[in-house]
Design an enzyme around this catalytic site. Structure first.
Site, short mmCIF file in Angstrom:
data_model
loop_
_atom_site.label_atom_id
_atom_site.label_comp_id
_atom_site.label_asym_id
_atom_site.label_seq_id
_atom_site.Cartn_x
_atom_site.Cartn_y
_atom_site.Cartn_z
N ARG A 123 52.95 10.86 30.38
CA ARG A 123 53.04 11.05 28.80
C ARG A 123 54.73 10.82 28.55
O ARG A 123 55.22 12.01 28.05
CB ARG A 123 52.46 12.04 28.30
CG ARG A 123 50.89 12.40 28.82
CD ARG A 123 50.04 11.10 28.59
NE ARG A 123 49.48 10.94 27.22
CZ ARG A 123 48.53 11.21 26.53
NH1 ARG A 123 47.98 12.23 27.23
NH2 ARG A 123 48.09 10.94 25.35
N GLN A 128 55.42 4.65 27.90
CA GLN A 128 54.46 4.73 26.74
C GLN A 128 53.38 3.35 26.42
O GLN A 128 52.27 3.61 26.06
CB GLN A 128 55.38 4.65 25.27
CG GLN A 128 54.76 5.71 24.44
CD GLN A 128 55.79 5.91 23.35
OE1 GLN A 128 56.61 5.25 23.37
NE2 GLN A 128 55.77 6.91 22.52
N ASP A 131 50.33 3.87 28.26
CA ASP A 131 49.55 5.06 28.34
C ASP A 131 47.89 4.80 27.61
O ASP A 131 47.93 4.69 26.23
CB ASP A 131 50.40 5.90 27.32
CG ASP A 131 49.82 7.39 27.20
OD1 ASP A 131 48.60 7.50 27.32
OD2 ASP A 131 50.41 8.01 26.12
N SER A 134 46.33 7.48 25.35
CA SER A 134 46.72 7.37 23.91
C SER A 134 46.20 6.18 23.20
O SER A 134 45.61 6.42 22.22
CB SER A 134 48.36 7.34 23.74
OG SER A 134 48.87 8.44 24.00
N TYR A 229 51.27 19.29 26.76
CA TYR A 229 49.86 19.51 26.71
C TYR A 229 49.68 21.00 26.49
O TYR A 229 50.53 21.64 26.71
CB TYR A 229 49.18 19.11 27.99
CG TYR A 229 48.88 17.83 28.52
CD1 TYR A 229 48.04 16.93 27.54
CD2 TYR A 229 49.60 17.17 29.33
CE1 TYR A 229 47.76 15.68 28.08
CE2 TYR A 229 49.51 15.94 29.75
CZ TYR A 229 48.60 14.88 28.96
OH TYR A 229 48.30 13.87 29.20
P1 NAD Z 1 44.60 16.23 24.61
O1 NAD Z 1 43.56 15.22 24.21
O2 NAD Z 1 44.75 16.72 26.12
O3 NAD Z 1 44.41 17.41 23.46
C1 NAD Z 1 44.18 17.05 22.09
C2 NAD Z 1 44.96 18.43 21.19
O4 NAD Z 1 44.11 19.56 21.32
C3 NAD Z 1 46.29 18.37 21.80
O5 NAD Z 1 47.16 18.42 20.73
C4 NAD Z 1 46.06 20.08 21.97
O6 NAD Z 1 47.36 20.63 22.07
C5 NAD Z 1 45.00 20.63 21.35
N1 NAD Z 1 44.50 21.80 21.99
C6 NAD Z 1 44.17 22.02 23.26
N2 NAD Z 1 43.70 23.17 23.38
C7 NAD Z 1 43.37 23.79 21.97
C8 NAD Z 1 42.81 24.85 21.25
N3 NAD Z 1 42.45 25.94 22.19
N4 NAD Z 1 43.04 24.93 19.93
C9 NAD Z 1 43.24 23.82 19.28
N5 NAD Z 1 44.00 22.89 19.69
C10 NAD Z 1 43.95 22.76 21.22
O7 NAD Z 1 46.26 15.59 23.95
P2 NAD Z 1 46.73 14.36 23.90
O8 NAD Z 1 46.29 13.91 22.48
O9 NAD Z 1 46.37 13.19 24.74
O10 NAD Z 1 48.07 14.44 23.83
C11 NAD Z 1 48.90 15.78 23.50
C12 NAD Z 1 50.35 15.87 23.69
O11 NAD Z 1 50.79 15.04 24.67
C13 NAD Z 1 50.78 14.78 22.29
O12 NAD Z 1 50.51 15.37 21.21
C14 NAD Z 1 52.33 14.67 22.93
O13 NAD Z 1 52.96 16.02 22.33
C15 NAD Z 1 52.04 14.52 24.31
N6 NAD Z 1 52.17 12.94 24.51
C16 NAD Z 1 53.24 12.24 24.84
C17 NAD Z 1 53.61 10.98 24.74
C18 NAD Z 1 54.65 10.31 24.98
O14 NAD Z 1 55.56 11.08 25.19
N7 NAD Z 1 54.49 9.05 25.38
C19 NAD Z 1 52.13 10.21 24.60
C20 NAD Z 1 50.98 10.96 24.31
C21 NAD Z 1 50.93 12.21 24.17
#
Ligand code: NAD
Length: 382
Positions: A123, A128, A131, A134, A229
């Protein structure tokens, strides 16, 4: 080099396709030959003719396609039968669900497949455009709100009519990652009042910038793991969180849950008791249904009624919007493919973080320590 686009197995119910003609046409080079399994694009409304027009050869014989390809592009993880149809040495780019199904990775290694897992794309900003987690999560977040709006026996927006005023629906989004943020944006566009919660306080500003209120809970412990994460939290933090959330859930017409912790069962955020505390007619859409669900009473793949509350547990929403899901996934796959192929062959530079993280099997070996740990295979410490 023969690059194959397969037809997803009908029994899996997958409507997406790994590469669409427009994206493929941009990749065509003198030494790259695209083979497309007949009807591969049907679920996404793409005909065999569309692929032929873009420069691919359409192959009706499955065994020929699977057995002759140098690179296979897929969406859903291959079945054991499909793995047997691949030649040893074939490269595979697909979702592989490596942490939930490590035995599949073991089977790919045993077959000497060089497999790249789309779930394991780092990530990072450099990766990006590859990904797929996403790109597909955004679709799930959008569609989850539409499902909720269709199931809710109320309007989403505020309406002022001659027959009276309608109050806007209250939507609570739990987990504000990629899917959650898209759910917030969509619910706001439909006119709902939106609140959101995430264990990572860093998302507060993003939530607010979309016009939603961020529910803050001071947990006094670190909730963010490597790579941005979420981390598993302590029992005390969980209890404190549950108390605040129970109150927010009871006030909501719609709850959309998206919380996941990679490689772990999804955390239970909505207990059966909390569901029963909602107004009859309310709706929950649980986007973590595949990982066991964020709601205790979710039945993956089903819509259920619990004390008058509808709980929807979709397991593959991106497949329900196959045109755009395939378009975005194709771009992710094409970017990875271009990154991996140099001089008409795979360029496996394991010093490169994208190649290193994504390639799960090569030369008969499993390359991912977490998959090895899940299989109780000893991990070498270098
Ligand atoms: P995910 O699908 O793994 O999780 C979804 C959301 O659930 C996350 O925001 C996580 O913090 C939240 N979560 C987990 N346990 C929880 C709990 N007990 N209570 C409430 N919320 C909880 O996550 P995702 O959407 O695939 O990605 C997470 C993060 O990864 C993004 O928001 C970002 O910071 C990072 N990311 C970075 C890039 C990049 O830099 N290219 C791209 C995608 C995601």
């Amino acid at each position: 080099m023969k690059i194959a686009i397969t037809r997803e197995a009908i029994e899996v119910g997958e409507r997406r396709v790994a590469l669409i003609p427009a994206t493929m046409a941009r990749l065509v080079q003198p030494d790259w030959h695209f083979l497309v399994e007949a009807h591969a694009g049907e679920g996404s409304y793409i005909s065999d003719q569309d692929y032929s027009d873009a420069g691919a050869a359409v192959v009706a014989d499955r065994a020929e396609l699977w057995g002759h390809a140098d690179v296979i592009l897929k969406v859903a993880p291959p079945s054991r039968d499909e793995i047997e149809q691949m030649r040893p040495g074939t490269a595979l780019i697909s979702f592989l669900n490596p942490l939930a199904d490590p035995e599949l990775i073991q089977a790919l290694a045993a077959r000497q497949i060089t497999a790249f897992s789309m779930e394991l794309i780092p990530r990072t900003s450099r990766a990006q455009s590859m990904d797929a987690l996403s790109s597909q999560a955004g679709i799930a977040g959008y569609k989850a709100v539409l499902l909720a709006a269709a199931a809710l026996p109320k309007f989403f927006p505020m309406l002022t009519t001659a027959a009276g005023t309608i109050r806007p629906a209250k939507v609570f989004v739990m987990g504000a990652g990629v899917a959650g943020l898209q759910a917030i944006a969509t619910a706001r566009r439909l006119g709902a009042i939106v609140e959101a919660f995430d264990i990572r306080p860093a998302v507060k500003e993003e939530v607010q910038s979309l016009g939603a209120k961020f529910v803050e809970i001071d947990l006094e412990e670190d909730t963010v793991a490597e790579g941005g994460y979420a981390k598993e939290v302590s029992e005390a933090a969980r209890a404190k969180t549950q108390a605040v959330l129970a109150e927010r859930i009871a006030q909501s017409d719609v709850v959309i849950t998206t919380a996941q912790v990679p490689g772990k069962r999804a955390p239970i955020l909505v207990t059966a008791e909390m569901v029963a505390g909602m107004e009859p007619g309310s709706v929950i859409v649980d986007l973590a249904a595949n990982q066991g669900g964020n709601c205790e009473v979710t039945d993956p793949g089903k819509d259920i009624n619990y004390h008058g509350i509808t709980i929807i547990g979709p397991t593959n929403l991106p497949s329900s919007m196959p045109v755009h899901a395939s378009q975005l996934y194709a771009k992710n796959v094409a970017t990875l493919l271009q990154y991996l192929i140099k001089d008409n062959g795979l360029n496996l530079d394991f010093e490169d973080d994208i190649v290193d993280a994504t390639c799960v099997t090569h030369g008969g070996e499993i390359r991912n320590d977490r998959v090895k740990a899940a299989l109780n295979i000893e991990v070498q410490v270098s």
